[in-house]
Design a protein around this motif. Structure first.
Motif, PDB file in Angstrom:
ATOM      1  N   LEU A  62       0.834  -1.209   0.000  1.00  0.00           N
ATOM      2  CA  LEU A  62       0.000   0.000   0.000  1.00  0.00           C
ATOM      3  C   LEU A  62       0.868   1.257   0.000  1.00  0.00           C
ATOM      4  CD1 LEU A  62      -2.815   1.177   0.050  1.00  0.00           C
ATOM      5  CD2 LEU A  62      -2.787   1.017   2.549  1.00  0.00           C
ATOM      6  N   LEU A  63       1.927   1.247   0.802  1.00  0.00           N
ATOM      7  CA  LEU A  63       2.822   2.401   0.858  1.00  0.00           C
ATOM      8  C   LEU A  63       3.528   2.615  -0.485  1.00  0.00           C
ATOM      9  CD1 LEU A  63       4.417   1.938   4.391  1.00  0.00           C
ATOM     10  CD2 LEU A  63       2.935   3.802   3.653  1.00  0.00           C
ATOM     11  N   THR A  64       3.972   1.514  -1.087  1.00  0.00           N
ATOM     12  CA  THR A  64       4.615   1.604  -2.402  1.00  0.00           C
ATOM     13  C   THR A  64       3.626   2.107  -3.442  1.00  0.00           C
ATOM     14  OG1 THR A  64       6.071  -0.247  -1.825  1.00  0.00           O
ATOM     15  CG2 THR A  64       5.910   0.337  -4.158  1.00  0.00           C
ATOM     16  N   ALA A  65       2.385   1.612  -3.358  1.00  0.00           N
ATOM     17  CA  ALA A  65       1.344   2.032  -4.296  1.00  0.00           C
ATOM     18  C   ALA A  65       1.040   3.521  -4.156  1.00  0.00           C
ATOM     19  CB  ALA A  65       0.075   1.212  -4.068  1.00  0.00           C
ATOM     20  N   ILE A  66       1.011   4.005  -2.930  1.00  0.00           N
ATOM     21  CA  ILE A  66       0.770   5.435  -2.701  1.00  0.00           C
ATOM     22  C   ILE A  66       1.888   6.258  -3.339  1.00  0.00           C
ATOM     23  CG2 ILE A  66       0.725   7.250  -0.933  1.00  0.00           C
ATOM     24  CD1 ILE A  66      -0.752   5.219   0.879  1.00  0.00           C
ATOM     25  N   GLY A  67       3.126   5.815  -3.126  1.00  0.00           N
ATOM     26  CA  GLY A  67       4.264   6.526  -3.707  1.00  0.00           C
ATOM     27  C   GLY A  67       4.246   6.480  -5.223  1.00  0.00           C
ATOM     28  N   LEU A 141       9.117   1.415   8.270  1.00  0.00           N
ATOM     29  CA  LEU A 141       8.508   2.738   8.111  1.00  0.00           C
ATOM     30  C   LEU A 141       9.500   3.875   8.326  1.00  0.00           C
ATOM     31  CD1 LEU A 141       5.070   2.158   9.874  1.00  0.00           C
ATOM     32  CD2 LEU A 141       5.437   2.683   7.457  1.00  0.00           C
ATOM     33  N   LEU A 142      10.542   3.619   9.100  1.00  0.00           N
ATOM     34  CA  LEU A 142      11.548   4.656   9.343  1.00  0.00           C
ATOM     35  C   LEU A 142      12.245   5.071   8.046  1.00  0.00           C
ATOM     36  CD1 LEU A 142      13.179   3.308  12.640  1.00  0.00           C
ATOM     37  CD2 LEU A 142      11.533   5.180  12.406  1.00  0.00           C
ATOM     38  N   GLY A 143      12.248   4.179   7.068  1.00  0.00           N
ATOM     39  CA  GLY A 143      12.902   4.492   5.802  1.00  0.00           C
ATOM     40  C   GLY A 143      11.944   4.839   4.685  1.00  0.00           C
ATOM     41  N   TYR A 144      10.672   5.084   5.013  1.00  0.00           N
ATOM     42  CA  TYR A 144       9.698   5.319   3.942  1.00  0.00           C
ATOM     43  C   TYR A 144       9.990   6.587   3.151  1.00  0.00           C
ATOM     44  CZ  TYR A 144       5.369   5.910   1.375  1.00  0.00           C
ATOM     45  OH  TYR A 144       4.462   6.081   0.367  1.00  0.00           O
ATOM     46  N   SER A 146      12.791   7.566   2.119  1.00  0.00           N
ATOM     47  CA  SER A 146      13.722   7.164   1.056  1.00  0.00           C
ATOM     48  C   SER A 146      12.976   6.469  -0.074  1.00  0.00           C
ATOM     49  CB  SER A 146      14.804   6.236   1.612  1.00  0.00           C
ATOM     50  OG  SER A 146      15.626   6.912   2.524  1.00  0.00           O
ATOM     51  N   THR A 147      12.030   5.599   0.289  1.00  0.00           N
ATOM     52  CA  THR A 147      11.223   4.906  -0.725  1.00  0.00           C
ATOM     53  C   THR A 147      10.455   5.907  -1.576  1.00  0.00           C
ATOM     54  OG1 THR A 147      10.955   3.000   0.747  1.00  0.00           O
ATOM     55  CG2 THR A 147       9.396   3.195  -1.080  1.00  0.00           C
ATOM     56  N   PHE A 148       9.817   6.863  -0.924  1.00  0.00           N
ATOM     57  CA  PHE A 148       8.984   7.834  -1.632  1.00  0.00           C
ATOM     58  C   PHE A 148       9.831   8.727  -2.538  1.00  0.00           C
ATOM     59  CE2 PHE A 148       6.204  11.369  -2.419  1.00  0.00           C
ATOM     60  CZ  PHE A 148       4.932  10.825  -2.402  1.00  0.00           C
ATOM     61  N   LEU A 149      10.973   9.192  -2.019  1.00  0.00           N
ATOM     62  CA  LEU A 149      11.818  10.073  -2.813  1.00  0.00           C
ATOM     63  C   LEU A 149      12.454   9.336  -3.985  1.00  0.00           C
ATOM     64  CD1 LEU A 149      13.559  12.317  -0.134  1.00  0.00           C
ATOM     65  CD2 LEU A 149      11.701  12.917  -1.697  1.00  0.00           C
ATOM     66  N   TYR A 150      12.747   8.048  -3.804  1.00  0.00           N
ATOM     67  CA  TYR A 150      13.261   7.264  -4.926  1.00  0.00           C
ATOM     68  C   TYR A 150      12.221   7.215  -6.048  1.00  0.00           C
ATOM     69  CZ  TYR A 150      14.209   3.334  -7.910  1.00  0.00           C
ATOM     70  OH  TYR A 150      14.381   2.555  -9.016  1.00  0.00           O
ATOM     71  N   LEU A 151      10.973   6.919  -5.693  1.00  0.00           N
ATOM     72  CA  LEU A 151       9.897   6.875  -6.691  1.00  0.00           C
ATOM     73  C   LEU A 151       9.683   8.240  -7.322  1.00  0.00           C
ATOM     74  CD1 LEU A 151       7.388   4.642  -4.674  1.00  0.00           C
ATOM     75  CD2 LEU A 151       8.673   3.963  -6.717  1.00  0.00           C
ATOM     76  N   VAL A 242      -5.129   6.340  -5.794  1.00  0.00           N
ATOM     77  CA  VAL A 242      -6.207   5.370  -5.582  1.00  0.00           C
ATOM     78  C   VAL A 242      -6.071   4.208  -6.563  1.00  0.00           C
ATOM     79  CG1 VAL A 242      -8.708   5.021  -5.658  1.00  0.00           C
ATOM     80  CG2 VAL A 242      -7.782   7.128  -4.691  1.00  0.00           C
ATOM     81  N   GLN A 243      -5.753   4.554  -7.821  1.00  0.00           N
ATOM     82  CA  GLN A 243      -5.601   3.531  -8.860  1.00  0.00           C
ATOM     83  C   GLN A 243      -4.509   2.529  -8.503  1.00  0.00           C
ATOM     84  OE1 GLN A 243      -4.401   3.486 -13.583  1.00  0.00           O
ATOM     85  NE2 GLN A 243      -5.504   5.246 -12.798  1.00  0.00           N
ATOM     86  N   GLN A 244      -3.371   3.032  -8.010  1.00  0.00           N
ATOM     87  CA  GLN A 244      -2.263   2.157  -7.645  1.00  0.00           C
ATOM     88  C   GLN A 244      -2.517   1.438  -6.314  1.00  0.00           C
ATOM     89  OE1 GLN A 244       0.515   1.396  -9.277  1.00  0.00           O
ATOM     90  NE2 GLN A 244       0.331   2.796 -10.988  1.00  0.00           N
ATOM     91  N   SER A 245      -3.297   2.082  -5.424  1.00  0.00           N
ATOM     92  CA  SER A 245      -3.502   1.531  -4.084  1.00  0.00           C
ATOM     93  C   SER A 245      -4.549   0.429  -4.040  1.00  0.00           C
ATOM     94  CB  SER A 245      -3.915   2.653  -3.117  1.00  0.00           C
ATOM     95  OG  SER A 245      -2.914   3.629  -3.022  1.00  0.00           O
ATOM     96  N   ILE A 246      -5.497   0.460  -4.968  1.00  0.00           N
ATOM     97  CA  ILE A 246      -6.590  -0.519  -4.917  1.00  0.00           C
ATOM     98  C   ILE A 246      -6.087  -1.961  -4.985  1.00  0.00           C
ATOM     99  CG2 ILE A 246      -8.591  -1.388  -6.205  1.00  0.00           C
ATOM    100  CD1 ILE A 246      -9.382   1.511  -6.685  1.00  0.00           C
ATOM    101  N   PRO A 247      -5.107  -2.306  -5.862  1.00  0.00           N
ATOM    102  CA  PRO A 247      -4.592  -3.676  -5.817  1.00  0.00           C
ATOM    103  C   PRO A 247      -3.994  -4.032  -4.458  1.00  0.00           C
ATOM    104  CG  PRO A 247      -3.947  -2.625  -7.856  1.00  0.00           C
ATOM    105  CD  PRO A 247      -4.544  -1.553  -7.001  1.00  0.00           C
ATOM    106  N   ALA A 248      -3.322  -3.064  -3.827  1.00  0.00           N
ATOM    107  CA  ALA A 248      -2.753  -3.321  -2.500  1.00  0.00           C
ATOM    108  C   ALA A 248      -3.849  -3.516  -1.457  1.00  0.00           C
ATOM    109  CB  ALA A 248      -1.844  -2.157  -2.097  1.00  0.00           C
TER     110      ALA A 248
END
Length: 447
Positions: A62-67, A141-144, A146-151, A242-248
């Protein structure tokens, strides 16, 4: 300002392949990167740890999908500005979106850290897995940020037609992940996999930032922040999120349904999730590639090229995923034993792909269509289509079928049906939309 690839004037097939191949390479390297955690956890810590990782996966997805959704929404508007050659708007959009990305990822991290126990309870996490899943996610979650900025930075490069650097950065981080995972898992246990992920993704961000600074593709100054751009950014980002998050969300729901069966069922479902990324990631890559390509064509007022690019993506994507689907279905049992070497899990994984396997070609066609629709500036349509075949078709059918004599196989059948419905509905919308657009064009010419 021009992109690395001229999608508007170049040969369709050559331009598409030049964009798609590095993107697919990046996705497959990302696949290897994600799978390594599961392989090391399953082999070093066993079935229970694998089940705990599966219980954590819906939150990570879900977090990856949001990003991905937020940054893909940015890519829609940014690629259109680049296609139109509007350098001033590009600089302002990049600066404003960067500030928004940092603030958003920090605030979301704080909210999720505080609400983590509630989230795991909502996912019906089994009591024997709860503490392990909680500890793992608390570290992850402490590294989220980094995940978001990478995306975010990957989306910026993709908007310029550059997908090669993303592949290179993931390759380096996958190698690092392979080396560090067993070390940290043996050193601090299950949470070591989360620590390794944070380190690897932070390095990915550094690589992308260094490249962007050296190339000077845009100017990043806080004086360029334009709050008027927030509204169009949100307008494009929210439907994409929402489109990316729905599969998650669907995966979270199915995980909760499957949790009622057994720890073995949860571990097996976790492995199917890892293996099916081999079949889902090419589709996701084609979706993002088509969003950028069609976005630039729209910005350059060449929407007539959409059909050519769409046909190219469907033919290439469909052929690739068909071959991969056959291979995964045939070798499902030995592949599952790479993660957890138990016969019960292997049988479950094999049955999953025997039932669902054909659905991945439909899923690829759907993603090509959705990428085209998104690039045309209609992410809201893509969002509504996703809501229909996940929330209206897949999730209710999975719950109903799981209560019948079909059991787990009923859940797998619901997944297959949703893939087929998704393809049909997306194709129907695109056909109707094109007919209406052509009708308007013909009327304008006559007038």
């Amino acid at each position: 300002m021009t992109s690395n690839i001229d999608f508007i004037n170049a040969d369709t097939r050559k331009a598409f392949i030049k964009m798609a191949l590095p993107m697919m390479a990046a996705m497959f390297l990302n696949l290897a990167y994600n799978i390594m955690d599961s392989i090391w956890v399953g082999n070093l810590l066993g079935e229970t740890a694998m089940a705990a990782l599966t219980s954590s996966t819906p939150v990570i997805l879900l977090l990856t999908a949001i990003g991905m959704g937020a940054t893909n929404g940015l890519s829609i508007i940014l690629s259109q500005k680049i296609g139109a050659g509007d350098k001033k708007q590009v600089n302002s959009l990049v600066t404003t979106s960067f500030v928004a990305a940092v603030l958003f990822s920090v605030i979301l991290t704080i909210i999720l850290e505080l609400g983590l126990p509630t989230i795991l309870n909502c996912l019906n996490t089994r009591s024997e897995l709860f503490d392990m899943a909680y500890d793992y996610l608390a570290v992850y979650l402490l590294g989220y940020i980094s995940t978001f900025l990478y995306l975010y930075f990957a989306a910026l490069l993709r908007s310029y037609g550059n997908t090669s650097l993303q592949a290179i950065s993931i390759l380096l981080c996958t190698i690092l992940d392979c080396i560090l995972n067993p070390i940290f898992i043996k050193w601090i246990g299950f949470n070591g996999a989360a620590v390794t992920t944070i380190i690897s993704e932070s390095i990915s961000v550094i690589i992308l930032v260094v490249y962007l600074v050296k190339k000077k593709l845009f100017s990043l100054h806080f004086s360029l922040v334009d709050f008027h751009l927030i509204k169009p950014m949100i307008k494009n980002a929210l439907p994409s999120i929402v489109q990316q998050s729905i599969p998650a969300i669907s995966t979270s729901f199915l995980t909760a349904v499957i949790s009622a069966f057994s720890v073995t069922a949860i571990a097996g479902y976790g492995i199917t999730g890892k293996l099916e990324t081999i079949l889902l990631y090419p589709a996701m890559a084609f979706n993002m590639v088509m969003t950028t390509i069609i976005g630039q064509c729209v910005g350059g007022k060449r929407t007539d090229r959409a059909n050519d690019y769409l046909k190219c993506s469907i033919l290439n994507g469909g052929a690739i995923v068909l071959i991969l689907s056959i291979l995964v279905a045939v070798f499902a049992k030995p592949l599952s034993r790479l993660f957890v070497n138990t016969s019960g899990v292997a049988e479950l994984v094999s049955m999953y792909f025997l039932i669902v396997g054909a659905g991945y070609v439909f899923n690829t066609i759907t993603n090509c269509l959705l990428g085209t629709i998104n690039g045309m500036g209609k992410p809201m349509v893509g969002m509504l289509l996703m809501m229909f075949y996940y929330l209206v078709v897949r999730m209710p059918l999975a719950w109903i079928f799981s209560k019948t004599f079909l059991g787990l196989n009923g859940v797998w059948l619901a997944v297959l049906i949703s893939h087929i419905v998704a393809c049909i509905s997306a194709a129907l919308y695109y056909i109707i939309y094109k007919k209406k657009s052509q009708g308007k064009t013909n009327n304008s010419i006559q007038e």
